[in-house]
Write an enzyme that holds these catalytic residues in place. Structure first.
Site, PDB file in Angstrom:
ATOM      1  CG  ASP A 145       3.032 -65.824 -41.971  1.00 24.37           C
ATOM      2  OD1 ASP A 145       3.145 -66.874 -41.307  1.00 24.37           O
ATOM      3  OD2 ASP A 145       2.669 -64.741 -41.472  1.00 24.37           O
ATOM      4  CG  ASP A 158      12.515 -70.524 -40.989  1.00 17.61           C
ATOM      5  OD1 ASP A 158      12.516 -69.511 -40.264  1.00 17.61           O
ATOM      6  OD2 ASP A 158      13.082 -71.589 -40.666  1.00 17.61           O
ATOM      7  CB  VAL A 159      11.956 -64.535 -41.159  1.00 20.69           C
ATOM      8  CG1 VAL A 159      10.773 -64.067 -41.990  1.00 20.69           C
ATOM      9  CG2 VAL A 159      11.530 -64.885 -39.733  1.00 20.69           C
ATOM     10  CG  ASN A 205       4.720 -57.436 -39.080  1.00 22.30           C
ATOM     11  OD1 ASN A 205       4.333 -56.572 -38.294  1.00 22.30           O
ATOM     12  ND2 ASN A 205       4.082 -58.593 -39.235  1.00 22.30           N
ATOM     13  CE1 TYR A 248       7.901 -59.208 -28.544  1.00 20.39           C
ATOM     14  CE2 TYR A 248       8.130 -57.488 -26.876  1.00 20.39           C
ATOM     15  CZ  TYR A 248       7.616 -57.926 -28.084  1.00 20.39           C
ATOM     16  OH  TYR A 248       6.834 -57.083 -28.845  1.00 20.39           O
ATOM     17  CE  LYS A 264       9.773 -57.409 -31.056  1.00 19.53           C
ATOM     18  NZ  LYS A 264       9.555 -57.399 -32.523  1.00 19.53           N
ATOM     19  CB  VAL A 272      -1.625 -54.168 -31.414  1.00 17.57           C
ATOM     20  CG1 VAL A 272      -2.614 -53.889 -32.535  1.00 17.57           C
ATOM     21  CG2 VAL A 272      -0.302 -53.459 -31.695  1.00 17.57           C
ATOM     22  CB  THR A 309      -6.608 -58.508 -31.353  1.00 18.54           C
ATOM     23  OG1 THR A 309      -6.656 -59.091 -30.041  1.00 18.54           O
ATOM     24  CG2 THR A 309      -5.164 -58.240 -31.736  1.00 18.54           C
TER      25      THR A 309
END
Length: 243
Positions: free
Chosen positions: A37, A60-61, A87, A152, A156, A185, A187
């Site tokens: 992360d 940093d992905v 993820n 987005y 995806k 999701v 929360t």
């Protein structure tokens, strides 16, 4: 023995939300988990909590060099990587006519390009492991449109396609690739919001998805229980997209 006993796993975006849930579930079931992360403080705190079968690496992905570092550190500490959970992800909401180009590029970099970089980097390590499981977190936004989410949805949908290409190319190495498609999701913040009941009522199951339920699906795909599952779109949405 746990369901993923001894497997070496990498989880991106692992310090909060679904990512943290995945890390905890996989370690509980016997895996050795490297999680990454940008949030160094949160990462170190979670590593201390999870113990010797966890390793946090700030990453940093979107940086290809960082992926080489993560794979090398994982192999050094735990051995060849058997599972990759892509993820990490972000969103930016705006109507198409006012959507900033820089925000579009940023979402694509994190949600799409980073998954390509991760899959590319992990193949050699999974070959050493004798096979593996790549788990790409997509969304129901990757199988149907979503208002004010042009970047987005584009990212995806791309994840869905890239996962299928990976399944086709890597099957000969006993490397599986599957995508997970959650709906919104639940929360703590969301469950207390005024719109929570309306969202839940739109699902045939009448409630909102929990992060633990997504982690259960991640666990299944990471384990040998799913040894003949590859190239699949694993939808977890309470029946929402069945409408």
């Amino acid at each position: 023995m746990g369901r993923v006993e001894g497997k070496v796993v990498i989880v991106t975006g692992g310090t909060g939300g679904m990512g943290e849930s995945h890390v905890k579930k996989l370690i509980h079931e016997g895996a050795k988990v490297v999680f990454t992360d940008l949030d160094k403080e949160a990462g170190k705190a979670l590593q201390e909590k999870m113990g010797e079968r966890s390793l946090f690496i700030q990453q940093d992905v979107t940086d290809s060099d960082s992926w080489n570092k993560v794979i090398a550190e994982a192999e050094h500490h735990f051995g060849p990587v058997g599972v990759l959970v892509n993820n990490a992800g972000i969103n930016y909401s705006a109507a198409i006519e006012v959507f900033p180009e820089e925000e579009y590029d940023r979402v694509i970099e994190v949600n799409q390009k980073a998954i390509f970089l991760g899959m590319r980097a992990v193949v050699s390590s999974m070959k050493k492991a004798g096979g593996g499981s790549i788990i790409n977190i997509s969304s129901i936004g990757g199988i149907r449109g979503r208002l004010e989410s042009i970047a987005y949805s584009a990212s995806k949908f791309a994840v869905t396609g890239m996962t299928k290409v990976a399944a086709l190319e890597l099957g000969k190495y006993q490397i599986r690739a599957n995508s997970i498609h959650p709906s919104l999701v639940n929360t703590g913040m969301f469950s207390e919001s005024s719109g929570g009941n309306a969202v839940a009522s739109d699902r045939p199951l009448g409630r909102v998805l929990t992060k633990e339920e997504v982690s259960n699906l991640v666990l299944h795909l990471a384990s040998d229980e799913s040894s003949y599952t590859t190239g699949a779109e694993c939808v977890i949405d309470g029946g929402l997209t069945a409408r």
